[in-house]
Design a protein around this motif. Structure first.
Motif, short mmCIF file in Angstrom:
data_model
loop_
_atom_site.label_atom_id
_atom_site.label_comp_id
_atom_site.label_asym_id
_atom_site.label_seq_id
_atom_site.Cartn_x
_atom_site.Cartn_y
_atom_site.Cartn_z
N TRP A 274 69.76 13.74 25.05
CA TRP A 274 70.55 12.92 25.98
C TRP A 274 70.45 13.56 27.37
O TRP A 274 70.37 14.80 27.50
CB TRP A 274 72.00 12.85 25.52
CG TRP A 274 72.18 12.14 24.21
CD1 TRP A 274 71.25 11.37 23.55
CD2 TRP A 274 73.35 12.15 23.37
NE1 TRP A 274 71.76 10.90 22.38
CE2 TRP A 274 73.05 11.35 22.22
CE3 TRP A 274 74.61 12.73 23.47
CZ2 TRP A 274 73.97 11.15 21.20
CZ3 TRP A 274 75.53 12.52 22.45
CH2 TRP A 274 75.22 11.73 21.34
N PRO A 275 70.45 12.70 28.40
CA PRO A 275 70.28 13.24 29.76
C PRO A 275 71.33 14.31 30.10
O PRO A 275 72.48 14.22 29.67
CB PRO A 275 70.46 12.01 30.65
CG PRO A 275 70.14 10.85 29.77
CD PRO A 275 70.56 11.24 28.38
N ASP A 276 70.89 15.28 30.91
CA ASP A 276 71.74 16.41 31.29
C ASP A 276 73.02 16.00 31.98
O ASP A 276 74.04 16.68 31.89
CB ASP A 276 70.97 17.33 32.24
CG ASP A 276 70.18 18.36 31.47
OD1 ASP A 276 70.42 18.46 30.25
OD2 ASP A 276 69.32 19.03 32.07
N GLU A 277 72.94 14.86 32.72
CA GLU A 277 74.12 14.47 33.51
C GLU A 277 75.25 13.85 32.68
O GLU A 277 76.30 13.51 33.21
CB GLU A 277 73.73 13.52 34.66
CG GLU A 277 73.08 12.22 34.26
CD GLU A 277 71.56 12.31 34.20
OE1 GLU A 277 71.01 13.43 34.08
OE2 GLU A 277 70.92 11.24 34.23
N ARG A 278 75.06 13.69 31.37
CA ARG A 278 76.15 13.16 30.54
C ARG A 278 77.37 14.07 30.64
O ARG A 278 77.24 15.30 30.74
CB ARG A 278 75.72 13.07 29.08
CG ARG A 278 74.66 12.04 28.80
CD ARG A 278 75.21 10.62 28.90
NE ARG A 278 74.12 9.68 28.71
CZ ARG A 278 73.40 9.13 29.69
NH1 ARG A 278 73.65 9.42 30.96
NH2 ARG A 278 72.44 8.28 29.41
N GLU A 279 78.56 13.44 30.53
CA GLU A 279 79.82 14.21 30.63
C GLU A 279 79.91 15.24 29.49
O GLU A 279 79.56 14.94 28.35
CB GLU A 279 81.00 13.24 30.54
CG GLU A 279 82.31 13.91 30.84
CD GLU A 279 83.49 12.95 30.73
OE1 GLU A 279 83.29 11.71 30.76
OE2 GLU A 279 84.61 13.47 30.60
N LYS A 280 80.37 16.43 29.85
CA LYS A 280 80.51 17.49 28.84
C LYS A 280 81.96 17.96 28.80
O LYS A 280 82.61 18.04 29.84
CB LYS A 280 79.59 18.67 29.17
CG LYS A 280 78.11 18.28 29.07
CD LYS A 280 77.21 19.48 29.21
CE LYS A 280 75.77 19.15 28.90
NZ LYS A 280 75.21 17.97 29.53
N VAL A 281 82.43 18.27 27.59
CA VAL A 281 83.79 18.78 27.44
C VAL A 281 83.73 20.06 26.60
O VAL A 281 83.19 20.04 25.48
CB VAL A 281 84.71 17.75 26.72
CG1 VAL A 281 86.11 18.31 26.53
CG2 VAL A 281 84.75 16.43 27.49
N THR A 282 84.27 21.13 27.14
CA THR A 282 84.35 22.37 26.36
C THR A 282 85.64 22.32 25.54
O THR A 282 86.74 22.25 26.09
CB THR A 282 84.34 23.61 27.28
OG1 THR A 282 83.12 23.58 28.02
CG2 THR A 282 84.41 24.91 26.49
N ALA A 283 85.47 22.34 24.20
CA ALA A 283 86.64 22.14 23.32
C ALA A 283 87.38 23.43 23.02
O ALA A 283 88.53 23.40 22.60
CB ALA A 283 86.17 21.51 22.01
N GLY A 284 86.71 24.56 23.22
CA GLY A 284 87.38 25.84 22.93
C GLY A 284 86.35 26.91 22.62
O GLY A 284 85.16 26.75 22.91
#
Ligand code: HEM
Length: 355
Positions: A274-284
């Motif tokens: 998936w493209p790098d610009e996709r939203e990322k969330v650090t869960a922990g």
């Protein structure tokens, strides 16, 4: 007389038709008309190869048990109703491993390294995860994956993989481009603690109102290579020995980073990044605190089946993901039986038992 003969003929014909339909239905249900029928047994036979190691996993046979917790920061709680994503700490039993069916293989020769864990073990909200170093698969479905393993397996005569066979396989599978690009540029790090481990397959996060979001995730190491004890490159157990040294005084930490898919991303195709610009969330953060040798260790009788999921996480229809559960169960069934019968191979503990 003629009428009687006609009705007898009609009955025989009807009976023949009924019998034919019954036989065809039985053969159909047995999968005899499906050219792509592949069983978990065939998969595991291929993965274990000719030299079976009784009592060990038929894939990723060499590994080390690890223990720790997942410290969730709550950032993913609005996407998933899984309680483990609330701001809380959940314990896990896990395992670092290398790919292959040999429990004594040299650590530094393996093409793939892995991290697996089961979170909330022994509750009805378990999350079982098995991740590998490549970010994508080379192929889209289990049939092609089966052929990929066949192409990469050692030739029975030369005992080495046949480069021509491998070349031909990848030529026939242009969808393997992203995987091969990754492979060409991948340089193994100096530690289990400094690799990135990917879910590869996508899953759905399900929020409290039932809305689903396709995601992939990656465990991103916090350790840097400079901060680690030197590897004994001549030892077959180099990665395990180093891990035991790190854990004497330190915790090994990984951030669990989720990538959220867009409508353009196909969550059922594990070959496309998936493209790098996709939203990322650090869960922990995954905190690895201690270790244990795998033979008779607490991770030995774990089956890190990625289809065992808590409420709030669901499997996609990705055919590779869907095929994994049955294969892991078959491997587990074989090794558990061997342990039960006391026929398991005894392998010298890869690292000393002192912590
Ligand atoms: C159709 C595709 C696949 C098949 C048939 C397959 C098969 C297996 C089998 C038979 C095992 C041993 C299970 C056991 O005895 O506990 C295993 C372990 C493992 N697999 Fe797969 N696998 C597949 C795809 C994947 C993918 C896509 C990943 C990575 C995302 C993966 C990661 C792992 C890991 C990390 C382990 C070791 C888990 C542990 O520490 O016990 N596998 N696989």
């Amino acid at each position: 007389m003629k009428k009687f003969q006609n009705s007898k003929l009609a009955r025989i014909l009807l009976l023949t038709i009924i019998m034919t339909v019954v036989v065809i239905t039985i053969l159909f249900l047995a999968g005899k008309f499906s050219p792509q029928k592949l069983t978990a047994q065939q998969f595991v036979n291929l993965q274990q190869g000719d030299n079976t190691h009784a009592g060990f996993r038929r894939a990723h046979a060499k590994g080390i048990c690890i223990f720790g917790d997942f410290e969730s920061n709550g950032n993913l709680a609005s996407y998933s109703s899984a309680t483990l994503f609330e701001k809380r700490i959940s314990p896990f039993i896990g395992r670092f491993s290398i790919a292959g069916s040999n429990p004594t293989a040299p650590d530094l020769k393996a093409p793939v390294r892995s991290l697996a864990f089961v979170l909330n073990n022994d509750t009805n909200q378990e999350w079982r995860v098995a991740m590998n170093t490549p970010p994508v698969m080379a192929v889209t479905n289990p049939y092609d994956f089966f052929e990929q393993i066949q192409a990469l397996s050692p030739d029975p005569i030369t005992k080495k993989p046949d480069p021509e066979k491998i070349k031909a396989f990848f030529k026939e599978h242009p969808e393997s481009k992203a995987f091969n690009d990754w492979k060409a540029n991948y340089v193994p790090t100096n530690s289990f603690a400094t690799e990135q481990y990917h879910s590869i397959n996508a899953f759905y996060l399900i929020d409290k109102s039932g809305h689903k979001q396709a995601v992939r995730w990656v465990a991103v190491p916090q350790a840097t290579k400079e901060s680690l004890p030197k590897l004994d490159v001549d030892s077959a157990d180099a990665l395990q020995i180093q891990l035991s040294k790190i854990l004497k005084n330190n915790t090994i930490k990984f951030d669990l980073v989720f990538t959220l898919a867009n409508a353009q991303d196909d969550e059922n195709n594990p070959t496309i990044p998936w493209p790098d610009e996709r939203e990322k969330v650090t869960a922990g953060t995954l905190n690895i605190i201690s270790w244990e040798a795998q033979q008779n260790g607490k991770c030995a009788d774990k089956n890190f089946d990625p289809l065992v999921l808590p409420d709030g996480i669901r499997a996609t229809a990705d055919p590779i993901l869907r095929a994994r559960g049955a294969a892991y169960a078959e491997s587990f069934r074989r090794r558990a039986k061997e342990v039960l019968l006391g026929t398991q191979e005894i392998v010298r503990s890869q690292v000393g038992n002192e912590q």
